[in-house]
Design an enzyme around this catalytic site. Sequence first.
Site, PDB file in Angstrom:
ATOM      1  CE  LYS A  35      -2.284  -1.092   3.674  1.00  0.00           C
ATOM      2  NZ  LYS A  35      -1.638  -2.425   4.036  1.00  0.00           N
ATOM      3  CB  THR A  36       3.541   2.402   2.610  1.00  0.00           C
ATOM      4  OG1 THR A  36       2.545   2.187   3.421  1.00  0.00           O
ATOM      5  CG2 THR A  36       4.433   3.628   2.302  1.00  0.00           C
ATOM      6  CG  ASP A 220       0.243   4.696   4.137  1.00  0.00           C
ATOM      7  OD1 ASP A 220      -0.354   3.893   4.273  1.00  0.00           O
ATOM      8  OD2 ASP A 220       1.582   4.506   4.180  1.00  0.00           O
ATOM      9  CD  GLU A 221      -0.563   2.605   8.406  1.00  0.00           C
ATOM     10  OE1 GLU A 221      -1.640   2.014   8.575  1.00  0.00           O
ATOM     11  OE2 GLU A 221       0.649   2.240   8.493  1.00  0.00           O
ATOM     12  NE  ARG A 618       3.848  -4.081  11.248  1.00  0.00           N
ATOM     13  CZ  ARG A 618       3.128  -3.647   9.884  1.00  0.00           C
ATOM     14  NH1 ARG A 618       3.779  -2.817   9.054  1.00  0.00           N
ATOM     15  NH2 ARG A 618       2.073  -4.274   9.339  1.00  0.00           N
TER      16      ARG A 618
HETATM   17  P1  ATP Z   1       1.569  -2.201   5.989  1.00  0.00           P
HETATM   18  O1  ATP Z   1       0.125  -2.422   5.982  1.00  0.00           O
HETATM   19  O2  ATP Z   1       2.384  -2.700   6.942  1.00  0.00           O
HETATM   20  O3  ATP Z   1       1.711  -0.580   5.979  1.00  0.00           O
HETATM   21  P2  ATP Z   1       2.279  -1.809   3.076  1.00  0.00           P
HETATM   22  O4  ATP Z   1       0.963  -2.680   2.171  1.00  0.00           O
HETATM   23  O5  ATP Z   1       1.939  -0.273   3.305  1.00  0.00           O
HETATM   24  O6  ATP Z   1       2.150  -2.529   4.578  1.00  0.00           O
HETATM   25  P3  ATP Z   1       4.563  -1.815   1.906  1.00  0.00           P
HETATM   26  O7  ATP Z   1       5.513  -1.507   2.945  1.00  0.00           O
HETATM   27  O8  ATP Z   1       4.386  -0.775   0.827  1.00  0.00           O
HETATM   28  O9  ATP Z   1       3.292  -2.554   2.440  1.00  0.00           O
HETATM   29  O10 ATP Z   1       5.361  -3.074   1.336  1.00  0.00           O
HETATM   30  C1  ATP Z   1       5.992  -4.090   2.033  1.00  0.00           C
HETATM   31  C2  ATP Z   1       7.242  -4.543   1.549  1.00  0.00           C
HETATM   32  O11 ATP Z   1       6.908  -5.240   0.262  1.00  0.00           O
HETATM   33  C3  ATP Z   1       8.066  -3.367   1.231  1.00  0.00           C
HETATM   34  O12 ATP Z   1       9.403  -4.132   1.472  1.00  0.00           O
HETATM   35  C4  ATP Z   1       8.062  -3.059   0.064  1.00  0.00           C
HETATM   36  O13 ATP Z   1       9.081  -2.664  -0.727  1.00  0.00           O
HETATM   37  C5  ATP Z   1       7.735  -4.711  -0.697  1.00  0.00           C
HETATM   38  N1  ATP Z   1       7.153  -4.553  -2.040  1.00  0.00           N
HETATM   39  C6  ATP Z   1       5.680  -4.164  -2.077  1.00  0.00           C
HETATM   40  N2  ATP Z   1       5.366  -4.426  -3.362  1.00  0.00           N
HETATM   41  C7  ATP Z   1       6.536  -5.165  -3.822  1.00  0.00           C
HETATM   42  C8  ATP Z   1       6.492  -5.786  -5.317  1.00  0.00           C
HETATM   43  N3  ATP Z   1       5.733  -5.505  -6.369  1.00  0.00           N
HETATM   44  N4  ATP Z   1       7.547  -6.365  -5.744  1.00  0.00           N
HETATM   45  C9  ATP Z   1       8.557  -6.557  -4.730  1.00  0.00           C
HETATM   46  N5  ATP Z   1       8.421  -5.819  -3.365  1.00  0.00           N
HETATM   47  C10 ATP Z   1       7.383  -5.417  -2.952  1.00  0.00           C
HETATM   48 MG    MG Z   2       2.291   0.971   4.580  1.00  0.00          MG
END
Ligand code: ATP
Ligand code: MG
Length: 732
Positions: A35-36, A220-221, A618
């Site tokens: 998401k981020t 975000d969040e 995490r």
């Molecule tokens: P949270 O809910 O904990 O905030 P999130 O959904 O925001 O998580 P991110 O932090 O954006 O998730 O991504 C999680 C991890 O996966 C990060 O290390 C990010 O770089 C990696 N990642 C995300 N998308 C991809 C992708 N398409 N290919 C490889 N790595 C990815």
């Molecule tokens: Mg995030």
Amino acid sequence: MDLSPILNPLNDAQRAAVTAPLGPVLVLAGAGSGKTRVLTHRIAWVIQAENSSPHNILAVTFTNKAAAEMRARVEKLLNVPGSALWIGTFHGIAHRLLRVHWREAGLPQGFQILDSEDQQRLIKKIVRAAELDETRWVPREVQWFINSNKDEGRRPQHLKDGNDPTRAQLIKLYAAYEESCARAGVVDFAELLLRAYELWRDNPALLAHYRRRFQHVLVDEFQDTNDIQYAWLKLLAPPQAIAAGQQLAAGDARPSYPFVVGDDDQAIYSWRNARAENLQQFRRDYPQAQLFRLEQNYRSTATILEAANGLIAHNAGRLGKQLWTEGARGELIRLYAAFNERDEAEFVTHRIREHVARGGLRREIAILYRSNAQSRVFEEAFLSARVPYRVYGGLRFFERAEIKDALAYLRLLSNRRDDASFERVVNLPTRGVGAKSLDVLREYARGAGTSLWEAAGACIAAGSLGARAAAAIHGFMALIERLAGETRALALHEQVDQVLRGSGLVEHYKRDKADRGEARVENLDELVSAARGFTPEASDLPPLEAFLAHAALESGEGQAGEWEDCVQMMTLHSAKGLEFPVVFLAGMEEGLFPHQRSTAGLDGLEEERRLCYVGMTRAMRQLYLTYAEQRRLHGVDSYGQASRFIRELPEELIEEVRPRVQVSRPVAVGRFRPEEPAVAGVRLGARVRHGKFGEGVVLNVEGSGAHARVQVSFERQGTKWLMVQYANLEPL
Ligand code: ATP
Ligand code: MG
């Protein structure tokens, strides 16, 4: 233009979200699904592919750390300085707006931020001034009343008492509190948000300016936004205008578009009035919003992910999503049952050492805990083992008393009307200003509607103080004026240094041999280093004011050593959005986590479970869960059972670690196992009496010698693990 750096690192679903046609967008997806990443790439996308300028972007993240990371990532993607972007927390952005538009917001130019502790102290004063009983009108509860009303956009005049005298009194206190804040020129955290909202709501021209400017507002969040934050967002991106604007061709009428991402399973701030329902509300408010779901997790091993999914499945009423990963199975989750909190900290220290010995970095490791106070034992263990660590979030550094004393001096320098600061240091170091004299000042200030500073001047002039007190207060005021004059032209850190010494604070703590005086002086020195290393974000503020705002807003993040390779420590709440190769979830005990206060209601328990889910997700490669069977916290001993959350995890994904005792014990804590031998004369099934817990039956025994332990089911106190050596059990 080459868009591949923006699009290549994304999967199909992520790419669809990043490149969605302009309009409101909601991304609803689980932990670690990107998401981020999507939000960051969306910023780059609208700049490169939609011809927006970095000035058109407003991005809201949850912590300052996350904002800094996002800025850096955008910079890297676009190869432009990220400073043009407005990226920050809701509070940080509101603060920035109010600094620029203080006049329109009805604030004094040098307004100061009141942190939660200061706020409580002020409320206490107001309760006392109203001659109310503090045990009936508990300041913390009054504070909660005030903040939740502010979080929902209500001023005292909007509240009806419904003929309820309690409520009527609370409303009066709220009004008195508002008056005090206005008089002192201070603003609490909830006020920042409400004021920023009112600023836009009541100044259409200003709002129009920001609508034109921020064409994209990304959050975000989103699951942890509260009413006022969401209302603020809707001012900027009004649903009606978007509905109408999409039919318009071009021109000024083009509204801002919201792009929000969130996860209902990670809603952990309802106790601060956040509303996860905003996710559904968003779809109702923006019916044309495009919805995207992401289901592939890129962060954790399959084991960690499955365990987290298993846990969260115990919650009802979820929007429902299942995460999967292509990643490796990974190692089992390790469970460690410590004898007490020191043993827990030692175990963690030991594992950190092993990690480093294998060539791992300390910063890859995070210790997450439910309550701030848990950090101290870890800090002590790390200090004695020389493991560098850093405590994030939890208001550590700037919360320390000596630091708050120093900040109070600095705040008075920049705003004489800051009553909380005046009270804090008028007699520190001791100058002979007693409680009585202060009462005279308060009385006068209340009557005349002035600050304590002004009251002091008036009372001295009128001779209404005793000669000694008048001289002392006069001396204090002269000192502040002198320091302000002497330090005006100095660099920030010199200014801080001179105020610390000139005020007598350093001397005061140096003399204080008993009460950690030396450590306090070191902390004061650390404040000078913090000032030296400080670079203000918005350059339109004088450095001292920017620094004070930073201290109030980013407590804990000013510690030295961020660049060092150190273990990361923080509460589960502040770990949101972050990731670490190795995670320790410490203090997994009933009463501590889930927290005592939350286990009464189902909602509270579910929120705790989401918090545990946040903590587990995490972890990238290794996850440790630890608990202590005996814990001293806030000076009180308790004998805890393992957290129910441990039992809710799929058993086959967990491995118990018992490096000290030979006997291993299955995960299902408390099962009766007749093959266990007797330990130190205590037999399985025997009835025993304990001095404090009364009578019970021995359910489990293990270990030997000094480590021998028994589990006893007490008739009245439930099941507890005890050290045989200390328990003094009497066989019946
Ligand atoms: P949270 O809910 O904990 O905030 P999130 O959904 O925001 O998580 P991110 O932090 O954006 O998730 O991504 C999680 C991890 O996966 C990060 O290390 C990010 O770089 C990696 N990642 C995300 N998308 C991809 C992708 N398409 N290919 C490889 N790595 C990815
Ligand atoms: Mg995030």
